[in-house]
Design an enzyme around this catalytic site. Structure first.
Site, PDB file in Angstrom:
ATOM      1  CE  LYS A  32       8.585  13.725  51.615  1.00 50.86           C
ATOM      2  NZ  LYS A  32       9.480  14.560  50.805  1.00 50.86           N
ATOM      3  CB  THR A  33       9.945   7.657  48.740  1.00 56.57           C
ATOM      4  OG1 THR A  33       8.934   8.672  48.673  1.00 56.57           O
ATOM      5  CG2 THR A  33       9.382   6.368  48.190  1.00 56.57           C
ATOM      6  CG  ASP A 219       5.741   7.965  50.456  1.00 54.78           C
ATOM      7  OD1 ASP A 219       6.037   9.050  50.985  1.00 54.78           O
ATOM      8  OD2 ASP A 219       6.330   7.524  49.445  1.00 54.78           O
ATOM      9  CD  GLU A 220       3.780  11.672  47.980  1.00 55.47           C
ATOM     10  OE1 GLU A 220       3.497  12.821  48.385  1.00 55.47           O
ATOM     11  OE2 GLU A 220       4.629  11.452  47.096  1.00 55.47           O
ATOM     12  CD  GLN A 250       6.444  17.396  47.699  1.00 54.54           C
ATOM     13  OE1 GLN A 250       6.189  16.745  46.694  1.00 54.54           O
ATOM     14  NE2 GLN A 250       7.438  17.087  48.500  1.00 54.54           N
ATOM     15  NE  ARG A 603       7.805  16.492  42.033  1.00 56.32           N
ATOM     16  CZ  ARG A 603       8.131  15.916  43.179  1.00 56.32           C
ATOM     17  NH1 ARG A 603       8.372  14.632  43.232  1.00 56.32           N
ATOM     18  NH2 ARG A 603       8.239  16.628  44.290  1.00 56.32           N
TER      19      ARG A 603
HETATM   20  N1  LIG Z   1      21.267   9.584  51.287  1.00 61.08           N
HETATM   21  C1  LIG Z   1      21.100   9.610  49.965  1.00 61.08           C
HETATM   22  N2  LIG Z   1      22.163   9.428  49.156  1.00 61.08           N
HETATM   23  C2  LIG Z   1      22.013   9.457  47.806  1.00 61.08           C
HETATM   24  N3  LIG Z   1      20.851   9.651  47.162  1.00 61.08           N
HETATM   25  C3  LIG Z   1      19.757   9.822  47.923  1.00 61.08           C
HETATM   26  C4  LIG Z   1      19.814   9.820  49.344  1.00 61.08           C
HETATM   27  N4  LIG Z   1      18.561  10.023  49.798  1.00 61.08           N
HETATM   28  C5  LIG Z   1      17.768  10.153  48.728  1.00 61.08           C
HETATM   29  N5  LIG Z   1      18.470  10.036  47.589  1.00 61.08           N
HETATM   30  C6  LIG Z   1      17.940  10.142  46.206  1.00 61.08           C
HETATM   31  O1  LIG Z   1      17.261  11.385  46.077  1.00 61.08           O
HETATM   32  C7  LIG Z   1      16.113  11.262  45.263  1.00 61.08           C
HETATM   33  C8  LIG Z   1      14.874  11.684  46.004  1.00 61.08           C
HETATM   34  O2  LIG Z   1      14.537  10.733  47.008  1.00 61.08           O
HETATM   35  P1  LIG Z   1      13.043  10.376  47.370  1.00 61.08           P
HETATM   36  O3  LIG Z   1      12.261  10.162  46.140  1.00 61.08           O
HETATM   37  O4  LIG Z   1      13.056   9.316  48.396  1.00 61.08           O
HETATM   38  O5  LIG Z   1      12.623  11.775  48.019  1.00 61.08           O
HETATM   39  P2  LIG Z   1      11.223  12.202  48.627  1.00 61.08           P
HETATM   40  O6  LIG Z   1      11.541  12.977  49.860  1.00 61.08           O
HETATM   41  O7  LIG Z   1      10.356  11.023  48.781  1.00 61.08           O
HETATM   42  O8  LIG Z   1      10.694  13.194  47.498  1.00 61.08           O
HETATM   43  P3  LIG Z   1       9.177  13.667  47.220  1.00 61.08           P
HETATM   44  O9  LIG Z   1       8.866  14.685  48.280  1.00 61.08           O
HETATM   45  O10 LIG Z   1       9.234  14.290  45.883  1.00 61.08           O
HETATM   46  O11 LIG Z   1       8.314  12.466  47.315  1.00 61.08           O
HETATM   47  C9  LIG Z   1      16.056   9.822  44.827  1.00 61.08           C
HETATM   48  O12 LIG Z   1      16.650   9.691  43.565  1.00 61.08           O
HETATM   49  C10 LIG Z   1      16.873   9.112  45.903  1.00 61.08           C
HETATM   50  O13 LIG Z   1      17.417   7.911  45.444  1.00 61.08           O
HETATM   51 MG   LIG Z   2       8.478  10.520  47.935  1.00 61.41          MG
END
Ligand SMILES: Nc1ncnc2c1ncn2[C@@H]1O[C@H](COP(=O)(O)OP(=O)(O)OP(=O)(O)O)[C@@H](O)[C@H]1O
Ligand SMILES: [Mg+2]
Length: 739
Positions: A32-33, A219-220, A250, A603
């Protein structure tokens, strides 16, 4: 040109969907981020949107910094104009410009929790409220709750009816807001509330920001409260390019007013909203993900999500029940050291997570004794220390003498012999005339009842005026130096000469470094700017990115972060989930704890260790705890108990008898004379230093050995360190080296 190929189809769809409301609802670690940062890049590079027109809101300053970095990396240059900030710092920026439209000075002060408490104490005294019956904290919590819902004192009054307590809260609320305004101050909640008020009452200001922020991202989003939601919806109302990302699983800030409905109802509030779901997790191993899914599936009120990953299955999850909380800390510390020595993980790859701040202490002690560098995120904040607060209050007074609390804090630093009775007279004079405390001080000659005290007050006013004229042409650090010199603050500490005084001087030195760093890294440094930056440093922002250390933090602080090796500790019924949530009438309290557990598990990238203790000391008493239900909710096939591993891991020579000390510990618990150190294991080889020798400690530096006591199980060594003074430590763990 950035590489959108590194995104999956759904992620790309979200990145390319730039016009109109968009909800990205997706599980942990699904990117997402990452989508948000690529979306900013896409807007600038492909859609030729002016960076100036983009606003991205994150949950912590740390997250904001990370996002800015990532955007800079993808876009290269030109991204400076993008506003990446938290709700609070965004509001500060807006209010610094327009607060005068609400009748505040634009140099208003931001009150932190301590300031609020002091103010509330004052108000209760003034309103003659018995604080044994009605606690200050209760009033502050009630007020904060009203502000989360955007209810001012007037709106609140309509809900009071005949309720006696509510009536009291309402009176206090009114007085609290009036005093804040008189002091030209806002508390944290006000920052949001007042910005919404500004937008509602000044259409021209609103339109300016609506035109400016044509593309808004949050975000969040699951942890926004009603006031924050209102703020974004007003801002996005004109262009409707609002993209929010979050995960209802979350949502962990309900206790702070976060409203999970905001995410569940987004589709209702923005009828034309596009909803995109991401289901592939890129962060964790299959086992970790299965464990997280296993736990969260026990929540009833949730949107079903099927998170999957292409990552390898990975190791099993280690679950370890320890005899005591001391053993738990030992176990985690030893495990970190072992994996570091094997080259499996670096210190910075490891995070120890726990439910409440107080749980950190044991881990800190063990890590310290094992010479493992660690960083506590969210513990005693540097800015909460006395000497730092004193000096900051001087700076605040020079910057904005309307801040009564700051003025009152420093009026007798150094001692000026201005008594409590005189201060009360000045205070009354100020309240009667609706002027600030400082303005009343300036008027001291006219306060007849003060008598001879006037002669003590006047030099103080002259002193502040002098500093103010210096502030016109001094840099911030020069101003602070001048304050230190003229008050004799450091000289006094030097005369005191104790270890504590020395540490305080070091802290002051550190404050000076902080100011200089600020001045060097800011385009137009100013006193207000510096104070603002300091006021906004959330605890989590203490984390020092560059160095290699284990991170300790609460589960709440861990949101959005990821670590290769995670220790989830204290998983006991009564600790996590806590008693209150187990016994609560509202089943959502337990569900919120479970969401917090889900945050914790997710995490972890490569390895997850879950620990719990049978016995734990609470307020000096031993309590017995069963294993947390959350552990039982993890499918058993994913789990190994890890006992064998631990036994073999301890070299027999060093830890000849790992169990019996804890059996003794168990006994000692009951006598309340428990000292965890007394069960340390003696180092097999004898010491290569003796009394009088110079030794080096990895953290404390060089010192002289003053005493060595053979404690049977280990030597207790007393060392006088040049930097930190006298410390007692156990030889086996201190690893002192003769120099
Ligand atoms: N398409 C992709 N290819 C490779 N790595 C990815 C891809 N998408 C996300 N990642 C990696 O996966 C990990 C999680 O991504 P991110 O932090 O954006 O997730 P999130 O959904 O924001 O998580 P959270 O809910 O914990 O905030 C990061 O290390 C990111 O670089
Ligand atoms: Mg995130």
């Amino acid at each position: 040109m950035s590489n959108y190929d590194s995104l999956n189809d759904c992620q790309r769809q979200a990145v390319f969907h730039t016009e109109g409301p968009l909800l990205l609802l997706a599980g942990a670690g699904s990117g997402k981020t990452r989508v948000l940062t690529h979306r900013i890049a896409y807007l600038i590079e492909e859609k030729e949107v002016n960076p100036w027109n983009i606003l991205a809101i994150t949950f912590t300053n740390k997250a904001a910094g990370e996002m800015r970095e990532r955007v800079d990396q993808i876009v290269g240059f030109g991204s400076d104009g993008v506003w990446v900030s938290t709700f609070h710092s965004m509001c500060v920026r807006i209010l610094r410009r327009f607060a005068d439209r609400l009748g505040y000075g634009t140099n208003f002060t931001i009150y932190d929790g301590d300031d609020q408490k002091t103010l509330m104490k004052d108000i209760c005294k003034r309103l003659e409220i018995d604080t044994k019956v009605y606690k200050e904290k209760m009033f502050l919590a009630a007020i904060s709750h009203q502000k989360d819902e955007l209810r001012g004192p007037i709106e609140y009054e309509t809900q009071v009816f005949g309720d006696f307590t509510k009536r009291k809260i309402c009176d206090v609320y009114k007085e609290y807001q009036a005093t804040l305004k008189r002091n030209n101050a806002m508390d944290f909640d006000d920052l949001i509330v007042k910005t919404v008020e500004l937008f509602r009452t000044c259409p021209d200001v609103l339109e300016y920001y609506q035109d400016r922020f044509r593309y808004i991202m949050v975000d969040e989003y699951q942890d926004t409260n009603t006031a924050q939601f209102k703020l974004v919806s007003i801002l996005a109302d004109k262009y409707r390019n609002l993209c929010v990302v979050g995960d209802d699983d979350q949502s962990i800030y309900k206790f702070r007013g976060a409203n999970i409905e905001n995410i569940l109802n987004f589709e209702k509030d923005f009828e034309d909203a596009t909803v995109i779901k991401l289901e592939q997790n890129y962060r964790s191993t299959q086992n970790i993900l299965d464990a997280a899914n296993g736990v969260i599936s026990h929540n009833i009120g949730r949107k079903e999500k099927a998170l999957w990953t292409e990552n390898e299955r990975g190791e099993q999850i280690t679950v370890r029940q320890c005899m005591t909380s001391f053993e738990e800390a030992d176990y985690v510390t030893a495990d970190i050291r072992r994996r570091k020595n094997k080259g499996e993980f670096d210190y910075k790859d490891c995070a120890i997570l726990y439910r409440t701040n107080a749980q950190s202490r044991l881990f800190e002690e063990k890590l310290l004794m094992a010479n493992i560098p660690y960083k506590l995120v969210g513990g005693i904040n540097f800015y909460a220390r006395k000497e730092i607060k004193d000096l900051l209050c001087y700076l605040k007074t020079v910057d904005n003498a309307k801040d009564d609390l700051a003025v009152r804090r420093i009026i007798n630093i150094p001692k000026r012999g201005i008594g409590a009775a005189s201060l009360a007279k000045v205070q009354n004079y100020a309240v009667d005339r609706d002027i600030s405390f400082y303005d009343a001080l300036k008027d001291a000659a006219n306060i007849v009842s003060l008598g001879r005290a006037v002669a003590k007050i006047e030099p103080f006013v002259t002193f502040i005026q002098t500093l103010r004229s210096q502030a016109e042409f001094y840099s911030v650090h020069e101003l602070l130096q001048s304050i230190i010199d003229m008050t004799g603050y450091v000289t006094e500490l030097q005369a005191e000469g104790t270890d504590e005084a020395k540490a305080r001087i070091e802290n002051i030195d550190e404050l000076i470094s902080k100011i200089v760093t600020y001045e060097e890294s800011t385009k137009e440094p100013s006193l207000s700017g510096f104070l603002e930056e300091v006021a906004l440093v959330a605890d989590i922002d203490d984390q020092d990115e560059d160095s290699n250390h284990v991170v300790l933090m609460t589960l709440h602080s861990a949101k959005g972060l990821e670590f290769p090796n995670v220790y989830l500790t204290g998983l006991e019924e009564g600790v996590f989930p806590g008693y209150a949530s187990i016994n609560a009438d509202d089943p959502d309290e337990l569900e919120e704890e479970r969401r917090l557990c889900y945050v914790g598990i997710t995490r972890a990238m490569k390895r997850l260790t879950i620990t719990c203790a049978k016995q734990r000391m609470v307020r000096g008493e031993t309590q017995y705890y069963p294993i947390s239900r959350f552990i039982r909710e993890i499918p058993i096939r994913l789990v190994q108990t890890g006992r064998e591993q631990v036994k073999t891991e301890q070299p027999a020579k060093k830890m000849p008898d790992v169990h019996s000390p804890y059996m003794q510990a168990k006994k000692a618990f009951k006598s309340k004379a428990f000292d965890p150190n007394q069960f340390r294991v003696k180092k097999a080889d004898s010491l290569d230093y003796t009394v009088g020798d110079q030794v080096r400690h990895i953290k404390f530096g060089v010192g002289t050995v003053e005493n060595i006591i053979d404690g049977g199980k280990d030597y207790e060594v007393t060392v006088n360190f040049e930097k930190v003074g006298v410390k007692k430590m156990f030889a086996a763990f201190a690893k002192l080296k003769k120099v």
